[in-house]
Design a protein around this motif. Structure first.
Motif, PDB file in Angstrom:
ATOM      1  N   THR A  92       0.757  -1.129   0.029  1.00  0.00           N
ATOM      2  CA  THR A  92       0.000   0.019   0.060  1.00  0.00           C
ATOM      3  C   THR A  92       1.072   1.313   0.049  1.00  0.00           C
ATOM      4  N   VAL A  93       0.695   2.069  -0.848  1.00  0.00           N
ATOM      5  CA  VAL A  93       1.517   3.314  -1.210  1.00  0.00           C
ATOM      6  C   VAL A  93       0.459   4.303  -0.369  1.00  0.00           C
ATOM      7  N   TYR A  94       1.145   5.287   0.503  1.00  0.00           N
ATOM      8  CA  TYR A  94       0.583   6.211   1.367  1.00  0.00           C
ATOM      9  C   TYR A  94       1.021   7.639   0.577  1.00  0.00           C
ATOM     10  N   PRO A  95       0.166   8.406   0.696  1.00  0.00           N
ATOM     11  CA  PRO A  95       0.898   9.978   0.515  1.00  0.00           C
ATOM     12  C   PRO A  95       1.402  10.839   1.453  1.00  0.00           C
ATOM     13  N   PRO A  96       1.808  11.879   1.354  1.00  0.00           N
ATOM     14  CA  PRO A  96       2.368  12.590   2.467  1.00  0.00           C
ATOM     15  C   PRO A  96       1.289  13.446   3.065  1.00  0.00           C
ATOM     16  N   LEU A  97       1.234  13.595   4.602  1.00  0.00           N
ATOM     17  CA  LEU A  97       0.615  14.061   5.385  1.00  0.00           C
ATOM     18  C   LEU A  97       0.625  15.607   5.176  1.00  0.00           C
ATOM     19  N   GLY A  98       1.604  16.287   4.702  1.00  0.00           N
ATOM     20  CA  GLY A  98       1.690  17.524   4.452  1.00  0.00           C
ATOM     21  C   GLY A  98       2.775  18.093   3.555  1.00  0.00           C
ATOM     22  N   GLU A  99       2.975  19.346   3.147  1.00  0.00           N
ATOM     23  CA  GLU A  99       4.072  19.677   2.133  1.00  0.00           C
ATOM     24  C   GLU A  99       4.455  21.350   2.478  1.00  0.00           C
ATOM     25  N   ILE A 100       5.892  21.188   2.167  1.00  0.00           N
ATOM     26  CA  ILE A 100       6.362  22.405   2.460  1.00  0.00           C
ATOM     27  C   ILE A 100       6.797  23.039   1.101  1.00  0.00           C
ATOM     28  N   GLN A 101       6.466  24.020   0.788  1.00  0.00           N
ATOM     29  CA  GLN A 101       6.644  24.510  -0.512  1.00  0.00           C
ATOM     30  C   GLN A 101       7.844  25.556  -0.597  1.00  0.00           C
ATOM     31  N   LEU A 102       9.025  25.502  -1.151  1.00  0.00           N
ATOM     32  CA  LEU A 102      10.028  26.402  -1.129  1.00  0.00           C
ATOM     33  C   LEU A 102      10.349  27.026  -3.067  1.00  0.00           C
ATOM     34  N   ASN A 103      11.174  28.277  -2.704  1.00  0.00           N
ATOM     35  CA  ASN A 103      11.341  28.480  -3.964  1.00  0.00           C
ATOM     36  C   ASN A 103      12.918  28.486  -4.102  1.00  0.00           C
ATOM     37  N   LYS A 104      13.422  27.831  -3.194  1.00  0.00           N
ATOM     38  CA  LYS A 104      14.712  27.293  -3.212  1.00  0.00           C
ATOM     39  C   LYS A 104      15.136  26.068  -3.068  1.00  0.00           C
TER      40      LYS A 104
END
Length: 658
Positions: A92-104
């Motif tokens: 079973t493949v689980y997706p991430p619970l959260g994401e941090i978006q960066l421009n670098k």
């Protein structure tokens, strides 16, 4: 390519002695054949043979056929692999619970307490582990941060980012304030710049050691951290806060993408640049031991005077062997092993060091005039590669004192590896001749098994050929090795590139493959529990080097979402990089994994995790272990209770006298 002759016939040469029947006249279409070759040809049925092509078309025909055959083989392999995968049970493949978006591009990560420290261009930033909110960004460098350490000191965190120039900077993170302490190895002359290979912080954060390399040399710098002075100064800060700054509480349980816009940062964390903390005290510089050479002493009395108070005794440096004796021994050795010494030898790499901060014990007690809090390290133990000796250096010194070891533990063979237990009570030295020495640091003696050895050990090993093995040892039996993941032969994209243990899930390891897959394996059951993947398809760089961080305290890990340079635009500001947050407890298959742990409790008590446990945790484990022993022997339990009662009465009598 070959094609049928159709109405034409093919000419084939035969030996003259094998001809049968009269020769036939060639058709008019072949009237241009040479006259001298006509008698050497016979006609063949056009339905049975193919016409041979002239060069270079025959070579083109072979290449096209080879390409077609190879393509067909690849198609068959893919079909077989697809059928095999469809027949297998996919994890079973689980997706991430959260994401941090960066421009670098984030270059490195570290997790400590409830914070994530991400190093990148011109500095590093701090994020909340649960909300993925950026709470501060320190970007005051001209170069990028390539690696970062974060050490939990209880209520504080010590941060040590290392930039591209190899400079280490110490930051003190306390009560939502960030303080720059010192740049450890910063120099004006770039030719003398050094690189940090390894760093270690003592339990409680009172000492720090940095293994540095530069200009063909290597050494260990040791500092004393004035943590108590820092705490006293920060309890009464003299910094006036800006009344216009609006403080917002961090919003938890944010699972979607979070922008890293500075305007949305929490304002309750700030850089206290005008508060100057006391600098770490540089107490000693330790270099690898020098090669043993001829003596410079003129008499044995000078040798004994050199090793006053037994300092350095056993190191092999203070002896009375002359150069002529060394030369004679070298001639005998070279003559005996000449056939092995004539071949070319590779240049030996620089020696490196393994070192530990040790607590007071019977082997190295603190001087009576020195008063230090309990649980504070007092000795630095170190051994160098290709060295027979384990050196002990007292931490109660200043830079003016000569950096000579206060104690030396000589071994019969070079020390290959060593390990300090999580409680700092036991130290094991393993030498190249196969001899293991276990020291009980509290009792100050070697440990020998009094009865049958019942301990068990399991170790996951990633080999250089990308195969994963499990090494098991039980009691006095030799180790057994089993293969967990075989080395891929055809499908190289499944090659394992990194393996990481999960402290929150004992017996579990994360496996990172070159195709970008991340799997969680149960080592005891030797099966894949589940997999983790970021949303969408991300083209990976070749070769892929995953950047991740596993929390030592929480059941989670972070993974950088990589982008290939081929798909990225030239404008880095327009690229959105991501750091994904995966939580094991959010996976249904892992909800009760801690309750059904496959590692027995007795093995958990004896496991030597690389991170140092705080003193309270060590005392708790010690009391629990002692209590379990007393439960098994009621007679000894009554005896211990009687001792405690007598000790309690004696304490009461002393109090009455006072």
């Amino acid at each position: 390519m070959s094609f049928p002759r159709g109405s034409q016939t093919q000419k084939i040469k035969h030996p003259i002695g094998t001809r049968k029947g009269p020769l036939e006249v060639p058709p008019p279409t072949e009237k241009d054949w040479p006259k001298d070759d006509e008698e050497d040809h016979v006609l063949v049925d056009p339905d049975e043979e193919l016409d041979s092509l002239p060069q270079p078309y025959r070579m083109i025909n072979k290449l096209v056929n080879l390409l077609f055959d190879r393509s067909w083989e690849i198609i068959e392999e893919r079909n077989a692999l697809r059928e095999a995968e469809s027949s297998q049970i996919q994890p079973t493949v689980y997706p991430p619970l959260g994401e941090i978006q960066l421009n670098k591009m984030p270059n490195c990560m570290a997790v400590s307490q409830d914070y994530v420290f991400i190093g990148g261009a011109k500095g590093f930033s701090i994020y909340n582990l649960y909300s993925a909110k950026q709470i501060y960004a320190w970007e005051k460098l001209e170069v990028d941060v390539t690696s970062i350490w974060a050490t939990d000191l209880g209520n504080e965190i010590l941060i040590a980012p290392v930039d591209e120039m190899g400079i280490i900077r110490l930051f003190y993170f306390y009560k939502e304030g960030l303080y720059l302490v010192k740049a450890i190895n910063e120099v004006d002359d770039t030719s003398k710049q050094t690189t940090c290979i390894k760093m270690e912080i003592s339990q409680g954060g009172d000492f720090a050691a940095f293994l540095l390399q530069g200009a063909g040399d290597i050494w260990l710098d040791v500092y004393k951290l004035p943590k108590e002075t820092w705490l006293k100064k920060l309890e009464h800060p003299q910094l006036t806060s800006n009344p216009k700054t609006k403080v917002r509480q961090p919003q938890l349980n944010t699972l979607g993408p979070i922008s890293a816009d500075p305007l949305e940062m929490d304002a309750n964390v700030s850089f206290k640049g005008d508060i100057k903390l006391s600098l770490p005290v540089y107490i000693m510089k330790i270099k690898p031991p020098k090669p043993v050479t001829g003596t410079t002493f003129k008499s044995p009395l000078e040798v004994f005077a050199k090793i006053k108070d037994c300092y350095g005794l056993g190191s092999g440096q203070n002896h009375f062997i002359k150069d002529s004796q060394w030369e004679q021994q070298a001639e005998i050795f070279n003559a005996s092993y000449k056939k092995y010494l004539d071949r070319e030898w590779e240049e030996e790499p620089l020696s490196t060091a393994t070192f530990y901060f040790l607590l007071p014990s019977c082997l190295f007690a603190m001087p009576t005039e020195v008063k230090s809090p309990s649980g504070m390290a007092c000795v630095l133990g170190i051994h160098w590669t290709r060295s027979h000796n384990f050196f002990l250096y007292s931490l109660n010194r200043t830079l003016k004192d000569k950096a000579d070891p206060e104690g030396v533990w000589p071994c019969a063979a070079p020390i290959a590896v060593s390990q300090l237990s999580c409680s700092s009570s036991y130290l094991v030295l393993a030498c190249e001749d196969g001899v293991l020495t276990l020291w009980d640091l509290a009792k100050g003696q070697n440990m020998y098994p009094e009865g049958p050895v019942k301990s068990q050990m399991k170790c996951v090993v990633l080999c250089t050929d990308a195969s994963l093995h499990l090494v098991e040892a039980s009691g006095t039996q030799g180790p057994t090795i089993s293969v967990l993941v075989e080395r891929p032969v055809k499908h190289l994209d499944k090659t394992i590139c990194a393996v990481a243990p999960v402290p929150a899930l004992p017996g579990m390891v994360l496996i990172f493959s070159k195709n970008g897959s991340v799997c969680l394996m149960d080592v005891a059951k030797r099966e894949i529990i589940c997999a983790f993947a970021p949303p969408g398809a991300f083209p990976l760089e070749v070769p892929w080097k995953p950047v991740f961080a596993v929390s030592p305290d929480h059941p989670c890990f972070l993974l950088r979402g990589d982008y290939s340079h081929e798909t990225a635009s030239t404008d880095d500001a327009g690229i959105q990089y991501s750091v994904f947050y995966f939580n094991f407890e959010a996976c249904p298959l892992l909800e009760n994994i801690s309750k059904n742990c496959t590692i027995p409790q007795r093995d958990l008590d004896n496991m030597a995790f690389p991170q140092a446990l705080p003193l309270e945790k060590r005392c708790e484990r010690f009391l629990q272990k002692s209590y379990r022993k007393l439960e098994k022997n009621p007679e000894k339990e009554e005896e211990h209770w009687a001792r405690l009662q007598k000790y309690s009465l004696s304490l009461q009598r002393e109090n009455f006298k006072k």
